[in-house]
Design a protein around this motif. Structure first.
Motif, short mmCIF file in Angstrom:
data_model
loop_
_atom_site.label_atom_id
_atom_site.label_comp_id
_atom_site.label_asym_id
_atom_site.label_seq_id
_atom_site.Cartn_x
_atom_site.Cartn_y
_atom_site.Cartn_z
N ALA A 64 0.81 -1.03 0.33
CA ALA A 64 -0.17 -0.09 0.25
C ALA A 64 1.05 0.95 0.10
O ALA A 64 0.85 2.50 -0.72
CB ALA A 64 -1.55 -0.01 0.96
N GLY A 65 2.03 0.84 0.70
CA GLY A 65 3.14 2.81 0.82
C GLY A 65 3.29 3.04 -0.73
O GLY A 65 3.48 3.48 -1.08
N VAL A 66 4.03 1.68 -1.16
CA VAL A 66 4.70 2.17 -2.71
C VAL A 66 3.54 2.33 -3.61
O VAL A 66 3.48 3.82 -4.02
CB VAL A 66 5.37 0.53 -2.76
CG1 VAL A 66 5.27 0.88 -4.60
CG2 VAL A 66 6.41 0.11 -1.93
N VAL A 67 2.37 1.64 -3.38
CA VAL A 67 1.01 2.68 -4.68
C VAL A 67 0.67 3.83 -4.14
O VAL A 67 0.59 4.74 -4.66
CB VAL A 67 -0.37 0.94 -4.22
CG1 VAL A 67 -1.21 1.96 -5.47
CG2 VAL A 67 0.35 -0.35 -4.84
N VAL A 68 0.95 3.70 -2.97
CA VAL A 68 0.03 5.63 -2.34
C VAL A 68 1.73 6.77 -2.92
O VAL A 68 0.71 7.74 -3.39
CB VAL A 68 0.78 5.88 -0.65
CG1 VAL A 68 0.38 7.25 -0.33
CG2 VAL A 68 -0.70 4.46 -0.60
N MET A 69 2.74 6.32 -2.86
CA MET A 69 3.88 7.31 -3.52
C MET A 69 4.05 7.42 -5.37
O MET A 69 3.70 8.47 -5.13
CB MET A 69 5.28 6.80 -2.92
CG MET A 69 5.48 6.79 -1.15
SD MET A 69 6.58 5.52 -0.67
CE MET A 69 7.99 7.52 -1.15
N ILE A 70 3.57 6.56 -5.51
CA ILE A 70 3.26 6.15 -7.20
C ILE A 70 1.48 7.46 -7.40
O ILE A 70 1.85 8.21 -8.26
CB ILE A 70 3.30 5.36 -7.27
CG1 ILE A 70 4.37 4.11 -7.86
CG2 ILE A 70 2.37 5.32 -9.32
CD1 ILE A 70 4.28 2.72 -7.69
N THR A 71 0.87 6.97 -6.02
CA THR A 71 -0.51 7.67 -7.17
C THR A 71 -0.59 8.65 -6.48
O THR A 71 -1.05 10.08 -7.16
CB THR A 71 -1.58 6.67 -5.92
OG1 THR A 71 -1.70 5.05 -5.93
CG2 THR A 71 -2.82 7.34 -5.86
N GLY A 72 0.63 9.08 -5.19
CA GLY A 72 0.16 10.76 -4.77
C GLY A 72 1.18 11.09 -6.34
O GLY A 72 0.50 12.82 -6.59
N ILE A 73 1.95 10.94 -7.21
CA ILE A 73 2.17 12.24 -7.99
C ILE A 73 1.51 11.23 -9.54
O ILE A 73 1.94 12.64 -10.31
CB ILE A 73 3.72 11.14 -8.67
CG1 ILE A 73 5.47 10.63 -7.51
CG2 ILE A 73 4.74 12.00 -10.00
CD1 ILE A 73 6.65 10.09 -7.83
N LEU A 74 0.96 11.19 -9.51
CA LEU A 74 -0.01 10.73 -10.32
C LEU A 74 -1.09 11.02 -10.50
O LEU A 74 -1.63 12.56 -11.43
CB LEU A 74 -0.73 9.11 -10.78
CG LEU A 74 -1.36 8.61 -11.57
CD1 LEU A 74 -1.39 9.52 -12.57
CD2 LEU A 74 -2.47 7.53 -11.31
N GLY A 75 -0.86 12.01 -9.29
CA GLY A 75 -2.57 12.97 -8.67
C GLY A 75 -2.30 14.57 -8.45
O GLY A 75 -3.09 15.07 -9.56
N CYS A 76 -1.31 14.56 -8.58
CA CYS A 76 -0.22 16.01 -8.95
C CYS A 76 -0.37 16.06 -10.60
O CYS A 76 -0.43 16.77 -10.86
CB CYS A 76 1.27 16.05 -8.66
SG CYS A 76 1.26 15.80 -7.03
#
Length: 252
Positions: free
Chosen positions: A67-79
């Motif tokens: 979940a932590g790895v996906v969260v970090m990737i998702t945060g970049i995608l969200g920006c």
């Protein structure tokens, strides 16, 4: 009136964009924290996993890492989705947020369930694991975990030191007349387990309660992190839905 309406919508969209950007920044940091807790549990606090019958404790830690790895990737995608104002990217971002939300809720629920079951599991299995698997050639991890457990928590046996009288290894010639493993000694020296005396052996308490308390503390951390971050994500999903509705549809 029309111009006023358009300006109002534009201001609302800009506000949502910046709110979502700020959310993503902190969400990205939270992803690193979630991943760190999972790795910390697996790398530093998993010495006693071999003494547990269930894999739930390890599973919750792995879920947090993923979940932590996906969260970090998702945060970049969200920006990227926020500033490019692409509804298709926002849809992908929302779906990823929802998946992460479910993962973290599952981790929190598993931690809570296992927290409730841990006492029963240890009572049923810990003594047998310690006495039947200790010093077996194919159970090196159990031997290491038992020695570390007894030394770190200053205890001997599951319920008390007398549990070791049922040990296959203690009854065998390989024990060299030891009555307890050397890790039961207050000061560990070679063959110190031969001397059965309260000044030498931790006789006043077993390890079961201390191991239970240790694991439960870490389950509390895992559960709190999982549920806490999942709760924060609700705001991210709300911001995403609002921004998605405010943006004009992409031209086809």
């Amino acid at each position: 009136m029309r111009d006023y309406s358009e300006n109002k919508e534009t201001c609302g969209t800009i506000c949502l964009k910046y709110l979502l950007f700020i959310f993503n920044f902190f969400f990205w940091l939270a992803g690193g924290a979630v991943m760190a807790v999972g790795i910390w549990t697996l790398a530093e606090k998993s010495d006693y996993i071999s003494l547990l019958q269930s894999n739930t404790y390890m599973a919750t830690a792995y879920i947090l890492v993923v979940a932590g790895v996906v969260v970090m990737i998702t945060g970049i995608l969200g920006c990227c989705a926020t500033f490019r104002e692409q509804r298709s990217l926002l849809r992908v971002y929302f779906i990823l947020l929802l998946c992460i939300f479910l993962l973290e809720v599952i981790a929190g629920i598993l931690a809570y369930i296992y927290y409730q079951q841990l006492n029963t599991e240890l009572k049923q299995n810990l003594k047998e694991t310690m006495t039947q698997k200790y010093m077996k050639p194919d159970e090196v991890s159990v031997t290491s975990a038992v020695d570390k457990l007894q030394q770190e928590f200053k205890c001997c046996g599951s319920h008390n030191a007398s549990d070791w009288s049922d040990s296959e290894w203690i009854r065998s010639p390989d024990a060299l007349n030891r009555k307890f493993p050397d890790s039961c000694c207050k000061t560990v020296t070679d063959k110190c387990g031969q001397r059965d005396h309260p000044s030498n052996i931790y006789k006043e308490g077993g390890c079961i309660t201390k191991l239970e308390n240790f694991i439960q503390e870490h389950l509390k951390i895992i559960g709190a992190v999982g549920i806490g971050i999942a709760f924060v994500q609700i705001f991210g999903m709300l911001f995403t839905c609002c921004l998605y509705r405010n943006l004009k549809s992409e031209p086809y």
